[in-house]
Design an enzyme around this catalytic site. Structure first.
Site, PDB file in Angstrom:
ATOM      1  N   GLU A  23       0.847  -1.208   0.000  1.00 43.82           N
ATOM      2  CA  GLU A  23       0.000   0.000   0.000  1.00 43.82           C
ATOM      3  C   GLU A  23       0.880   1.254   0.000  1.00 43.82           C
ATOM      4  O   GLU A  23       2.073   1.187   0.304  1.00 43.82           O
ATOM      5  CB  GLU A  23      -0.926  -0.002   1.222  1.00 43.82           C
ATOM      6  CG  GLU A  23      -0.182  -0.088   2.547  1.00 43.82           C
ATOM      7  CD  GLU A  23      -0.675   0.899   3.563  1.00 43.82           C
ATOM      8  OE1 GLU A  23      -1.085   2.012   3.182  1.00 43.82           O
ATOM      9  OE2 GLU A  23      -0.608   0.573   4.758  1.00 43.82           O
ATOM     10  N   LYS A 155      -3.422  -1.380  14.128  1.00 43.67           N
ATOM     11  CA  LYS A 155      -2.606  -0.323  14.702  1.00 43.67           C
ATOM     12  C   LYS A 155      -2.886  -0.125  16.200  1.00 43.67           C
ATOM     13  O   LYS A 155      -4.020  -0.221  16.649  1.00 43.67           O
ATOM     14  CB  LYS A 155      -2.831   0.973  13.927  1.00 43.67           C
ATOM     15  CG  LYS A 155      -2.118   0.909  12.570  1.00 43.67           C
ATOM     16  CD  LYS A 155      -2.096   2.230  11.855  1.00 43.67           C
ATOM     17  CE  LYS A 155      -3.452   2.611  11.361  1.00 43.67           C
ATOM     18  NZ  LYS A 155      -3.887   1.833  10.203  1.00 43.67           N
TER      19      LYS A 155
HETATM   20  N1  PSU Z   1      -0.282   1.126   8.751  1.00 48.98           N
HETATM   21  C1  PSU Z   1       0.783   1.941   8.987  1.00 48.98           C
HETATM   22  N2  PSU Z   1       0.661   3.242   8.636  1.00 48.98           N
HETATM   23  C2  PSU Z   1      -0.449   3.728   7.972  1.00 48.98           C
HETATM   24  C3  PSU Z   1      -1.536   2.852   7.703  1.00 48.98           C
HETATM   25  C4  PSU Z   1      -1.394   1.572   8.114  1.00 48.98           C
HETATM   26  O1  PSU Z   1       1.804   1.492   9.518  1.00 48.98           O
HETATM   27  O2  PSU Z   1      -0.482   4.895   7.617  1.00 48.98           O
HETATM   28  C5  PSU Z   1      -2.743   3.334   6.907  1.00 48.98           C
HETATM   29  C6  PSU Z   1      -3.166   2.166   6.011  1.00 48.98           C
HETATM   30  O3  PSU Z   1      -3.201   2.637   4.683  1.00 48.98           O
HETATM   31  C7  PSU Z   1      -4.537   1.800   6.506  1.00 48.98           C
HETATM   32  C8  PSU Z   1      -5.054   3.147   6.967  1.00 48.98           C
HETATM   33  O4  PSU Z   1      -5.317   1.197   5.531  1.00 48.98           O
HETATM   34  O5  PSU Z   1      -3.901   3.683   7.645  1.00 48.98           O
HETATM   35  C9  PSU Z   1      -6.267   3.041   7.829  1.00 48.98           C
HETATM   36  O6  PSU Z   1      -6.861   4.289   7.934  1.00 48.98           O
HETATM   37  P1  PSU Z   1      -8.344   4.429   8.522  1.00 48.98           P
HETATM   38  O7  PSU Z   1      -8.227   4.045   9.966  1.00 48.98           O
HETATM   39  O8  PSU Z   1      -8.733   5.866   8.316  1.00 48.98           O
HETATM   40  O9  PSU Z   1      -9.204   3.484   7.733  1.00 48.98           O
END
Ligand code: PSU
Ligand code: MN
Length: 298
Positions: A23, A155
């Site tokens: 990603e 996360k």
């Molecule tokens: N993992 C990381 N850093 C990030 C993300 C994931 O180490 O920036 C990003 C990924 O792209 C994931 C997104 O899909 O954060 C999730 O965001 P949200 O909680 O707004 O869906």
């Protein structure tokens, strides 16, 4: 879905070389410059090291790219006002000819279309803390698209217990690599138990194949982050609490929440979470490549 393949990824598809999806929201929104440059380099090198080809995804001027050249990668790590593109943003980004990094959800969707079964990221999105109703679309996308996501769990800033419950509701298998404990992204430990464990990449590949043959959706493999840079749970919890309180006070909302919390964590731990994040991204990319090699083509 019209995908544009880089020369290298197109060649890999012709010669049936294993591919690993990556990603790019982590580059465009998740990590500060120049650490995002380092992250991209380390992940791609790790994938190649294991005999697979990296396939980073992004949307550039409304075109859906699978594999990026150096100039495109540069744009994603240095560009201003890049869009954070999840599944629901794809159509808008195309119509508006926008440019941005794809999150886990959009990357899963594009990988599925490209016939790529293995995907490495840092930590997936999930259920946020608090009584607001904030659940990452990552979970629904993983349930829907037949792609195995290799990550260090969800996360650290998330409600991990609820995230696991929702993955069960969505019928997404969560399998620990070398352990039955869910890792906590920055931490190796969470105290949360998983039902299944694999001890080598070929076992993981067998599960992916079985799920594919059943025509089910994706799945999650969790790999504890490297010992050397991992943080202790108590330290992470303390800083997450403070970061969440500040987000609330500042009324940070919607898709800005995750990038805000991640950058707060970097500040509050004086860069320790940044080092952990880079190390676990590379670690996950490496293991994902091993799975992709074991999986082969079909
Ligand atoms: N993992 C990381 N850093 C990030 C993300 C994931 O180490 O920036 C990003 C990924 O792209 C994931 C997104 O899909 O954060 C999730 O965001 P949200 O909680 O707004 O869906
Ligand atoms: Mn959200």
């Amino acid at each position: 879905m019209k995908l544009v393949y880089s020369a290298e990824v197109a060649a890999a598809r012709r010669t049936l070389k294993p591919l690993v999806a990556l990603e790019t929201s982590v580059l465009a929104q998740g990590l500060p410059y120049p650490h995002n440059v380092e992250a991209a380099k380390r992940c791609e090198a790790a994938v190649r090291d294991e005999g697979a080809i990296p396939a980073p995804m992004a949307v550039i001027d409304g075109q859906l790219f699978v594999g990026l050249d150096a100039a495109q990668t540069r744009l994603l790590v240095t560009g201003k006002n890049l869009m954070k593109i999840g599944s629901r943003d794809l159509s808008i980004a195309v119509a508006r000819k926008a440019t941005g990094g794809t999150t886990v959800s959009a990357t899963c969707e594009m990988a599925a279309e490209a016939g790529i079964f293995v995907f490495a990221t840092g930590g997936i999105g999930g259920v946020h803390h608090g009584d607001q109703f904030d659940i990452s679309q990552d979970l629904a996308a993983i349930a829907r698209f037949p792609v195995a996501v290799v990550c260090a769990g969800a996360k650290s800033v998330l409600d991990l217990e609820r995230t696991l419950e929702l993955l069960e509701t969505l019928a997404v298998p969560v399998v620990g690599i070398g352990t039955r404990e869910l890792p906590g992204f920055y931490t190796r430990e969470t105290g949360l138990k998983l039902e299944h464990q694999v001890d080598d990449p070929s076992e993981a590949a067998e599960m992916i194949r079985a799920r594919r043959d059943l025509k089910q959706g994706g799945m999650v493999f969790t790999l504890p982050p490297p010992q050397k840079t991992a943080l202790k749970q108590a330290e992470v919890e303390k800083h997450v609490k403070a970061a969440l309180a500040l987000a609330k006070k500042k009324k940070i909302e919607g898709k800005a929440v995750t990038p805000f919390l991640l950058s707060e964590m970097v500040e509050r731990t004086k860069g320790k979470t940044l080092a952990a994040n880079l190390a676990l991204l590379e670690n996950n990319a490496r293991y994902a490549a091993k799975i992709a090699v074991a999986f082969g083509w079909r």
